[in-house]
Each structure stands twice: as C-alpha cells, then as structure tokens.
Motif scaffolding. Sequence first.
Motif, PDB file in Angstrom:
ATOM      1  N   GLY A  82       0.780  -1.234   0.000  1.00 49.52           N
ATOM      2  CA  GLY A  82       0.000   0.000   0.000  1.00 49.52           C
ATOM      3  C   GLY A  82       0.809   1.280   0.000  1.00 49.52           C
ATOM      4  N   PHE A  83       2.127   1.194  -0.179  1.00 48.72           N
ATOM      5  CA  PHE A  83       2.934   2.416  -0.143  1.00 48.72           C
ATOM      6  C   PHE A  83       3.563   2.745  -1.496  1.00 48.72           C
ATOM      7  N   GLU A  84       3.113   2.049  -2.549  1.00 47.95           N
ATOM      8  CA  GLU A  84       3.597   2.419  -3.878  1.00 47.95           C
ATOM      9  C   GLU A  84       2.796   3.624  -4.357  1.00 47.95           C
ATOM     10  N   GLN A  85       3.519   4.740  -4.587  1.00 50.76           N
ATOM     11  CA  GLN A  85       2.905   6.035  -4.932  1.00 50.76           C
ATOM     12  C   GLN A  85       1.840   6.426  -3.893  1.00 50.76           C
ATOM     13  N   HIS A  86       2.217   6.255  -2.654  1.00 52.12           N
ATOM     14  CA  HIS A  86       1.308   6.593  -1.552  1.00 52.12           C
ATOM     15  C   HIS A  86       1.467   8.078  -1.201  1.00 52.12           C
ATOM     16  N   ASN A  87       0.369   8.788  -1.151  1.00 57.36           N
ATOM     17  CA  ASN A  87       0.410  10.210  -0.795  1.00 57.36           C
ATOM     18  C   ASN A  87       0.198  10.341   0.715  1.00 57.36           C
ATOM     19  N   TRP A  88       1.244  10.750   1.411  1.00 59.43           N
ATOM     20  CA  TRP A  88       1.188  10.829   2.873  1.00 59.43           C
ATOM     21  C   TRP A  88       0.254  11.926   3.360  1.00 59.43           C
ATOM     22  N   PHE A  89      -0.076  12.854   2.483  1.00 63.74           N
ATOM     23  CA  PHE A  89      -0.880  13.997   2.924  1.00 63.74           C
ATOM     24  C   PHE A  89      -2.355  13.884   2.543  1.00 63.74           C
ATOM     25  N   ASP A  90      -2.736  12.713   2.000  1.00 65.70           N
ATOM     26  CA  ASP A  90      -4.162  12.500   1.732  1.00 65.70           C
ATOM     27  C   ASP A  90      -4.948  12.406   3.030  1.00 65.70           C
ATOM     28  N   GLN A  91      -4.347  11.758   4.029  1.00 65.23           N
ATOM     29  CA  GLN A  91      -4.991  11.621   5.335  1.00 65.23           C
ATOM     30  C   GLN A  91      -4.315  12.571   6.333  1.00 65.23           C
ATOM     31  N   PRO A  92      -5.080  13.439   6.987  1.00 65.79           N
ATOM     32  CA  PRO A  92      -4.480  14.415   7.912  1.00 65.79           C
ATOM     33  C   PRO A  92      -3.623  13.780   9.008  1.00 65.79           C
ATOM     34  N   LEU A  93      -4.031  12.591   9.499  1.00 65.19           N
ATOM     35  CA  LEU A  93      -3.245  11.973  10.566  1.00 65.19           C
ATOM     36  C   LEU A  93      -1.840  11.625  10.090  1.00 65.19           C
TER      37      LEU A  93
END
Length: 322
Positions: A173-184
């Motif tokens: 689940g971390f391939e091209q994962h946007n860390w800022f999609d979820q505020p937490l």
Amino acid sequence: MSSIQDRRTLTEARPATDLAGRAAQRRRRLAPLVPYALLAPALLVLAAILGFPMYRLVSLSFQRYGLRELFAGQGTWIGLENYRDIVTDSFFWTVVARTMLFAAVAVGLTMVLGTLVALLLRNLGRRMRVAVTAGLVAAWAMPTLTAISIWQWLFDFEFGIVNWLLTWLGVDGFEQHNWFDQPLQGFTVIMIVVVWGALPFVAITLHAGLTQVPRELEEAARVDGAGAFQVFRHVTLPVMKPIFLILATLSTIWDFKVFTQIWVLLNQRPSREYFLLGIWSYSESFGVTRYGKGAAIAVVMVLLLLVVTSFYVRQMVRAVGP
C-alpha cells in the motif's frame, strides 16, 4: 589657642560629615532603581520594535479591512465583530484544539528525545561525542526551507525514498502513496520535520546542563542502590529543572506557531484539515484578503500563547528562586 582651633576644626568637619551622610542615604534610596535604569535602554528598544507592530495588529483586529480598505488606506471600525465571528465559528474551536494538541505532542517528543540524546552524548567517548555533536550542529545550521524541501522529497508520493523503502521491505500500500491525503499521516510527517528541526538545540543545551550536575551526587545515589531512572528522577532532574522549564517554554512558543513546515510541505495550498492558528490567520489575511479577521485570529493566538507559557514561566521563576 589649641582648644579654639579644635572647636573650629570640629565646626568645619560637621557639615562635611552631614553632607557625606546625606549622599550615602541618597545612594541607598536610589540603589533599587539601578537595575531598572540599566534595563531601560533595552526595554525602550524592544518597545519601539515590538510595540508598534502589536499596536497595528490589535488596531486592525477591530476594523473591517479588506481589499477595498487596503486601496483606500482606511479601515472601518467595527469593534468586536471580528472576534464575535471567530468565537461563534465552530471551526475556530477545532483549530484551537488541533493547534494545542499539535504543540503538546511536538513539545513532549522534542523534550523526551532531546533528553535521551543529551544522556547519550554524556556517556559517549570523546570522538563519538564530537562526531554526534557536529551532526547535530550541521542539522541545526541547515536553512529551514532547504531542510523542509529534503523532507518533502523523502515523502514524495512518486519519487520519495520512504515509499520506495517501505515497498522494498514488502509493506503493501505504499507504492505512490500520498502521505498527505490523510491528515493523521500528514501531521505525522509534519511532526517529524518539526521535532527534527528542534532536537539539536534542545539536545545540545541539555548536554551542557548535564555537565553541571555534580557527579558525586549521582554516585552517592547509585551507592545507596538507586537505579538509572531513580538517579535521573531524584538527582539529575531537580538540578536541571530550570533548564528543562526554559526549553519547554521556548519549544511551546515555537511549536504553537508552526507555519513554514506545513506551508511548504503542502505546496502552499494546505486544506482546512491542516489549518493551525498561524495558517488560518495567514489564509484569512492574504488568501481571502480579510485582514481584520486575520489580525483578530493572530491576537487570539498571542493571548492563548501567553496563557499557556505563563505556567512554565511561573514554574521557572519558582525554580530559580529570588
């Protein structure tokens, strides 16, 4: 003849003695004012530098001041309307709670990690201590925007090394994962950047303070059977308390008004889920040109900061003593 000369000498000496006595009394009366006289130039400079901007900020918060008023150069006095709009908006309380929670977690992590690094420095050999200290100073000396840009690249959704490393380790689940999609997750990244930036100053300052703790006191506690945690709690911590309070106060001020890290990491377009008080004030002022409301938010932030830091300042004064 001699007696007449003695009386004349006494008569001449008495006024001189009285004069010296009055001068001594005057010096004693003025002595308490000397510290204030020495501080007066610095206080005047501070009042001139900080006083006018604060006056303008507070004055602006009582006005309707938008783009039209900016071009006209004259705002409209509306009293407490900006403050009424803020406190009756539920979003205000959300942002206040978010700001205080963010500051509390950031200060706690900074102080705990800074203390651990300082204790590590104390127990390292000379060469390793110099190497670690040099690394801390290098991180501290790095320009803020440069450091944030590097962290932005590390957590980039497409080319970030963090996503690549997690994927390489087999984490799904971390391939091209946007860390800022979820505020937490986004605030976790922001928290890492903020704590990383504050850690060197706290660690180096605490290490300097640890060098002043008498070794014989700690050795005596160990001889009495105290463990490492008990020695730190009952011997080291009381000696270091003023330094801890000063660092906690400064960290609270810095973390309460975090702005640059959020603004740059989110490409100058943070959503409302990422609004802290500083970001909200800037967005109202320069995003939608409601300068009066933005000023009111800034004033509220300053007042909240004074309330929060007053606890630390009070504890610090008690710890230092008269």
